[in-house]
Design a protein around this motif. Structure first.
Motif, PDB file in Angstrom:
ATOM      1  N   THR A 178      61.262  13.916  33.434  1.00  0.00           N
ATOM      2  CA  THR A 178      60.015  14.611  33.729  1.00  0.00           C
ATOM      3  C   THR A 178      60.163  16.112  33.503  1.00  0.00           C
ATOM      4  OG1 THR A 178      59.546  12.925  35.406  1.00  0.00           O
ATOM      5  CG2 THR A 178      58.167  14.872  35.433  1.00  0.00           C
ATOM      6  N   THR A 179      61.353  16.640  33.737  1.00  0.00           N
ATOM      7  CA  THR A 179      61.572  18.064  33.537  1.00  0.00           C
ATOM      8  C   THR A 179      61.618  18.434  32.062  1.00  0.00           C
ATOM      9  OG1 THR A 179      62.914  17.972  35.536  1.00  0.00           O
ATOM     10  CG2 THR A 179      62.946  20.010  34.336  1.00  0.00           C
ATOM     11  N   VAL A 180      61.797  17.452  31.176  1.00  0.00           N
ATOM     12  CA  VAL A 180      61.684  17.733  29.744  1.00  0.00           C
ATOM     13  C   VAL A 180      60.294  18.288  29.442  1.00  0.00           C
ATOM     14  CG1 VAL A 180      61.704  16.690  27.433  1.00  0.00           C
ATOM     15  CG2 VAL A 180      63.412  16.021  29.105  1.00  0.00           C
ATOM     16  N   ASN A 181      59.317  17.907  30.257  1.00  0.00           N
ATOM     17  CA  ASN A 181      57.977  18.478  30.149  1.00  0.00           C
ATOM     18  C   ASN A 181      58.036  20.007  30.182  1.00  0.00           C
ATOM     19  OD1 ASN A 181      55.038  18.727  30.462  1.00  0.00           O
ATOM     20  ND2 ASN A 181      55.478  19.131  32.623  1.00  0.00           N
ATOM     21  N   GLN A 182      58.727  20.563  31.182  1.00  0.00           N
ATOM     22  CA  GLN A 182      58.829  22.013  31.289  1.00  0.00           C
ATOM     23  C   GLN A 182      59.701  22.597  30.185  1.00  0.00           C
ATOM     24  OE1 GLN A 182      57.165  24.071  33.136  1.00  0.00           O
ATOM     25  NE2 GLN A 182      58.216  25.881  32.335  1.00  0.00           N
ATOM     26  N   LEU A 183      60.728  21.866  29.756  1.00  0.00           N
ATOM     27  CA  LEU A 183      61.558  22.334  28.642  1.00  0.00           C
ATOM     28  C   LEU A 183      60.715  22.539  27.397  1.00  0.00           C
ATOM     29  CD1 LEU A 183      64.283  22.923  27.270  1.00  0.00           C
ATOM     30  CD2 LEU A 183      64.528  20.462  26.906  1.00  0.00           C
ATOM     31  N   MET A 184      59.837  21.598  27.118  1.00  0.00           N
ATOM     32  CA  MET A 184      58.999  21.714  25.923  1.00  0.00           C
ATOM     33  C   MET A 184      57.919  22.779  26.093  1.00  0.00           C
ATOM     34  SD  MET A 184      60.306  19.912  23.656  1.00  0.00           S
ATOM     35  CE  MET A 184      59.007  20.003  22.423  1.00  0.00           C
ATOM     36  N   ILE A 185      57.457  23.003  27.337  1.00  0.00           N
ATOM     37  CA  ILE A 185      56.548  24.124  27.574  1.00  0.00           C
ATOM     38  C   ILE A 185      57.252  25.427  27.219  1.00  0.00           C
ATOM     39  CG2 ILE A 185      55.329  25.442  29.359  1.00  0.00           C
ATOM     40  CD1 ILE A 185      54.748  22.804  30.772  1.00  0.00           C
ATOM     41  N   SER A 186      58.494  25.559  27.653  1.00  0.00           N
ATOM     42  CA  SER A 186      59.270  26.757  27.343  1.00  0.00           C
ATOM     43  C   SER A 186      59.510  26.886  25.839  1.00  0.00           C
ATOM     44  CB  SER A 186      60.611  26.717  28.078  1.00  0.00           C
ATOM     45  OG  SER A 186      60.426  26.801  29.463  1.00  0.00           O
ATOM     46  N   CYS A 187      59.773  25.754  25.181  1.00  0.00           N
ATOM     47  CA  CYS A 187      59.950  25.788  23.724  1.00  0.00           C
ATOM     48  C   CYS A 187      58.676  26.260  23.036  1.00  0.00           C
ATOM     49  CB  CYS A 187      60.343  24.411  23.205  1.00  0.00           C
ATOM     50  SG  CYS A 187      62.023  23.896  23.613  1.00  0.00           S
ATOM     51  N   GLY A 188      57.544  25.751  23.479  1.00  0.00           N
ATOM     52  CA  GLY A 188      56.270  26.166  22.896  1.00  0.00           C
ATOM     53  C   GLY A 188      56.007  27.640  23.088  1.00  0.00           C
ATOM     54  N   LEU A 189      56.253  28.124  24.308  1.00  0.00           N
ATOM     55  CA  LEU A 189      56.043  29.534  24.597  1.00  0.00           C
ATOM     56  C   LEU A 189      57.014  30.409  23.805  1.00  0.00           C
ATOM     57  CD1 LEU A 189      55.176  31.032  28.015  1.00  0.00           C
ATOM     58  CD2 LEU A 189      57.025  32.064  26.717  1.00  0.00           C
ATOM     59  N   SER A 190      58.283  30.011  23.790  1.00  0.00           N
ATOM     60  CA  SER A 190      59.298  30.810  23.106  1.00  0.00           C
ATOM     61  C   SER A 190      59.065  30.849  21.595  1.00  0.00           C
ATOM     62  CB  SER A 190      60.689  30.245  23.402  1.00  0.00           C
ATOM     63  OG  SER A 190      60.995  30.332  24.774  1.00  0.00           O
ATOM     64  N   MET A 191      58.745  29.695  21.008  1.00  0.00           N
ATOM     65  CA  MET A 191      58.501  29.666  19.571  1.00  0.00           C
ATOM     66  C   MET A 191      57.258  30.467  19.201  1.00  0.00           C
ATOM     67  SD  MET A 191      60.935  28.205  18.054  1.00  0.00           S
ATOM     68  CE  MET A 191      60.174  28.063  16.429  1.00  0.00           C
ATOM     69  N   THR A 192      56.250  30.446  20.071  1.00  0.00           N
ATOM     70  CA  THR A 192      55.044  31.240  19.811  1.00  0.00           C
ATOM     71  C   THR A 192      55.364  32.728  19.872  1.00  0.00           C
ATOM     72  OG1 THR A 192      53.644  29.489  20.703  1.00  0.00           O
ATOM     73  CG2 THR A 192      52.681  31.682  20.569  1.00  0.00           C
ATOM     74  N   TYR A 193      56.153  33.124  20.869  1.00  0.00           N
ATOM     75  CA  TYR A 193      56.611  34.515  20.919  1.00  0.00           C
ATOM     76  C   TYR A 193      57.357  34.884  19.643  1.00  0.00           C
ATOM     77  CZ  TYR A 193      55.719  35.291  25.948  1.00  0.00           C
ATOM     78  OH  TYR A 193      55.147  35.473  27.175  1.00  0.00           O
TER      79      TYR A 193
END
Length: 489
Positions: A178-193
């Protein structure tokens, strides 16, 4: 079996049990069984289908992160090209949360009506429309409508993704998966940055449609949640989905029998209303769920997430270097949180994470304070960027994902729709307040704003230590028995 047993969460709820069958691996979908509580074999290793299904669901999490992170690298380009004022850009940044709030209110009902998989697909349609509207906008109103549509899409995703993953995974893997959910949120945010430092804001918006389309197409090959299929009476589909998730040669007869028994009991009772959620027996779950979401926002995460570039610039540090630093630090910290979730437990990670955000917010506030007094002027930009980067890293460690994990754990099945919708709506309402008010708060007092966020982080540590239960390694039924004990009527 009486109504109190059902509502109090004391019965063995197969709709919430993950992996209670004796699973044996096969070929490319290997699985193994460990001993569960009281000698029951209930711990199951992952299968290929389980991993792929989680990855497909987490494409939605990536979209979530990309949407939240978009307003930071795009700010200067949008303001320069379209001539937006500070107030107009604050509306653009915060209206995402309004759309998500609207979706949050109806997210549980939508997920129960359409199913987990269809709800994810439905949300991606809104997300695609939103990204395209932003990319081709020529004025503020088109920007607002696109951002609102995007917000509605990620509002649905913020609820249904962790719920879907929690419903398909064994209990010994539930926290990490379930925490992979937050990992991918961070990936999305980081890649967008990261990407946003090299491309225009319009191109960045078009790039945002890629994971949306990818998830939309992949959902056609992803099994539905067996627990939802059981709730709507699709028994053959339930068994097929469960067999697919547990492995071709896995023995799922015991798990299916438990699901059937519990579903028949559940259907004997009327559906709960929102007023039923506020009964004393559910007070603990509400306090934990709502409290974590409120404190998550009071800590200032979305202020930093939405406006990181502006913070770097106001502190006198190059925004492109700062955003790249966030991208480099955030994902590894989130991955560490995933690995530790089912090892150290939820509570220690929450406290360490909140303490880290408290300290880093204090550092950012201190940098602005020193800058105002013209003291250590050479060091203040470094202090600010260290504070922002450490904040995002420590938030990713626990406070980002664990509240959503616990949201999927703390409510009994008959209250999960209502409780999850309320908690999701509270989170997005808090996000809107912080995102809209942040620029005005910075004009009022930059250092005061971050000192307030530091206080929020400190309060979170106290709240977790005194109120939040540990849910690591416990079945959802055991969690319900602790949090929602039977109260005599």
């Amino acid at each position: 079996m009486d109504r109190e047993n059902l509502e109090g969460g004391q019965i063995a709820s197969p709709l919430l049990v993950h992996g209670r069958a004796d699973n044996e691996g096969d070929g490319g979908c290997n699985s193994s069984v460990g001993n569960g509580v009281d000698g029951i074999k209930s711990d199951t290793s992952s299968t290929t289908v389980l991993v792929l299904s989680t990855c497909v669901a987490c494409c939605g999490s990536y979209v979530f992160g990309a949407a939240v992170g978009y307003s930071s690298p795009a700010q200067s380009g949008i303001v320069d090209d379209l001539g937006l004022s500070v107030a107009q850009y604050s509306v653009f940044g915060s209206i995402l949360s309004i759309g998500a709030l609207l979706a949050g209110v109806m997210s549980g009902k939508t997920a129960d009506l359409l199913g987990r998989r269809c709800t994810m697909g439905f949300s991606e349609i809104f997300s695609i429309v939103g990204w395209l509207a932003i990319a081709f906008s020529q004025g503020a109103w088109c920007l607002y409508l696109g951002r609102l549509s995007l917000g509605y899409g990620i509002g649905l995703l913020s609820y249904v993704v962790p719920v879907y993953i929690a419903e398909i995974t064994p209990r010994n893997l539930r926290g990490g998966f379930t925490t992979v959910n937050q990992l991918m949120i961070s990936c999305g945010l980081s890649m967008t940055y990261l990407i946003g430092t090299f491309v225009s804001w319009r191109a960045l918006s078009l790039i945002g449609t890629i994971p949306c389309v990818l998830q939309l197409l992949s959902l056609f090959f992803t099994p539905e949640s067996p627990r939802w299929l059981a709730m709507v009476g699709r028994w053959s589909d339930c068994e097929a989905a469960l067999q697919c998730l547990r492995g071709k040669n896995a023995n799922i007869s015991e798990e299916v029998a438990e699901i059937r028994e519990y579903t028949e009991i559940l259907q004997q009772f009327s559906k709960p209303t929102i007023l039923d959620l506020f009964q004393r027996k559910y007070a603990y779950s509400l306090v934990v769920g709502v409290g974590l979401m409120v404190l998550q926002q009071v800590g200032g995460v979305n202020a930093i997430g939405y406006y990181a570039s502006a913070i770097f610039e106001s502190a006198g540090f190059p925004s492109n270097i700062g955003t790249i630093a966030i991208a480099v630090v955030q994902v590894p910290m989130n991955l560490l949180g995933v690995l530790l979730m089912d090892v150290s437990g939820r509570r220690p990670l929450l406290m360490y994470s909140a303490a880290g955000t408290c300290l880093s917010s204090f550092l950012i506030g201190l940098s602005y304070l020193l800058k105002g007094f013209q003291v250590w002027t050479e060091l203040t930009p470094i202090i600010a960027v260290v504070g922002v980067v450490v904040f995002r890293g420590m938030f990713a460690l626990g406070m980002g994902g664990i509240p959503w994990v616990m949201m999927s754990e703390i409510f009994p099945i008959n209250m999960k729709m209502l409780g999850g919708s309320l908690v999701t709506a509270v989170n997005w309402f808090g996000t809107w307040i912080i995102a809209y008010a942040f620029n005005f708060l910075m004009d009022w007092s930059s250092e005061g704003t971050f000192f307030m966020f530091a206080i929020g982080g400190g309060l979170t540590v106290v709240f977790v230590a005194k109120v939040v239960p540990e849910t690591k390694g416990r079945t959802l039924e055991e969690i319900q028995a602790t949090m929602n004990p039977i109260i005599a009527t």
